[in-house]
Design a protein around this motif. Sequence first.
Motif, mmCIF file in Angstrom:
data_model
loop_
_atom_site.group_PDB
_atom_site.id
_atom_site.type_symbol
_atom_site.label_atom_id
_atom_site.label_comp_id
_atom_site.label_asym_id
_atom_site.label_seq_id
_atom_site.Cartn_x
_atom_site.Cartn_y
_atom_site.Cartn_z
ATOM 1 N N ARG A 1 9.956 0.627 7.549
ATOM 2 C CA ARG A 1 10.664 -0.645 7.514
ATOM 3 C C ARG A 1 11.232 -0.834 6.114
ATOM 4 O O ARG A 1 10.484 -0.851 5.130
ATOM 5 C CB ARG A 1 9.731 -1.800 7.873
ATOM 6 N N ALA A 2 12.555 -0.952 6.050
ATOM 7 C CA ALA A 2 13.234 -1.038 4.759
ATOM 8 C C ALA A 2 12.672 -2.176 3.922
ATOM 9 O O ALA A 2 12.595 -3.324 4.362
ATOM 10 C CB ALA A 2 14.730 -1.238 4.984
ATOM 11 N N GLY A 3 12.240 -1.826 2.712
ATOM 12 C CA GLY A 3 11.734 -2.823 1.781
ATOM 13 C C GLY A 3 10.318 -3.272 2.034
ATOM 14 O O GLY A 3 9.767 -4.073 1.258
ATOM 15 N N SER A 4 9.694 -2.771 3.124
ATOM 16 C CA SER A 4 8.346 -3.230 3.458
ATOM 17 C C SER A 4 7.304 -2.124 3.413
ATOM 18 O O SER A 4 6.119 -2.384 3.204
ATOM 19 C CB SER A 4 8.334 -3.867 4.856
ATOM 20 N N GLY A 5 7.721 -0.876 3.635
ATOM 21 C CA GLY A 5 6.774 0.224 3.601
ATOM 22 C C GLY A 5 6.739 0.979 4.913
ATOM 23 O O GLY A 5 7.655 0.910 5.729
ATOM 24 N N THR A 6 5.635 1.695 5.131
ATOM 25 C CA THR A 6 5.459 2.513 6.324
ATOM 26 C C THR A 6 4.301 1.972 7.133
ATOM 27 O O THR A 6 3.226 1.687 6.594
ATOM 28 C CB THR A 6 5.193 3.975 5.936
ATOM 29 N N PHE A 7 4.509 1.845 8.450
ATOM 30 C CA PHE A 7 3.537 1.224 9.329
ATOM 31 C C PHE A 7 3.175 2.162 10.479
ATOM 32 O O PHE A 7 3.954 3.044 10.848
ATOM 33 C CB PHE A 7 4.091 -0.082 9.904
ATOM 34 N N VAL A 8 1.998 1.932 11.058
ATOM 35 C CA VAL A 8 1.603 2.675 12.253
ATOM 36 C C VAL A 8 2.404 2.113 13.432
ATOM 37 O O VAL A 8 2.414 0.901 13.672
ATOM 38 C CB VAL A 8 0.097 2.537 12.537
#
Length: 250
Positions: A62-69
Amino acid sequence: MREQPPYLRIADVLRQRIADGEWTPGDRLPSRAQLARECGVGDNVIRRAQELLISLGVLEGRAGSGTFVAAPRELLRMVRSQCREQRDRSPFHGDMSALGKRGTWESRTDAKVPAPAEIAARLGIAEGDLCVRTTYEFLADGKPAQTSTSWEPYEITAGTLVVLPEGGPHGGKGVVARMAEIGITVSHAVEQPEPGQADAEEATLLGIPRGALVTRIRRTYYSDESRPVETADIVVPAAICEIVYEIAVN
């Protein structure tokens, strides 16, 4: 035995930590720098591992938010079998109907396109001979599912009502039904699948990251006289669809 590249090893580690419940769907992963320290590798190795898992649908960026499961997604089941070919019906429409989904597509046809060398070889014609080229974007319930570029020798359909695959009274019925309208019986198809990675254009059309894993299928339809009547390059995203081959046993 050749040692496994570090990013593949780290991808396995991250996937196992998700499987063990350390991170669950919707959780944000630690920063790349933190994961790099924990795993004893460089930031670039973490980046490549995460990009691989994103392409497989395990993670999402997610741009600007990081990496998520990523939340588990239901794979579309694409069955490649003789049963797919039904008169007056598109095989893709049949696939989606079997899944309870609405199968639609958008297309663009260009007539009298000179055949590139590879396409000419697959169709058994001379390089530069004219073809009808149609590009497709297939949708399942309005969401991208696969793309295809189809080539048909112009000399076969020129001057007939089926010269445009998606136009006229027989448009959208599929190769088998259209060829039957001009007295050509399609007896079989040959498909050659191989793994690949989405280029920039494919990624945009399919709504997947560039470099995401895809299956490329080279398909050619043959008449009962063993003449190639159509060939296509099909691109199926691995994170969205699973491909199953059904083989009839006599």
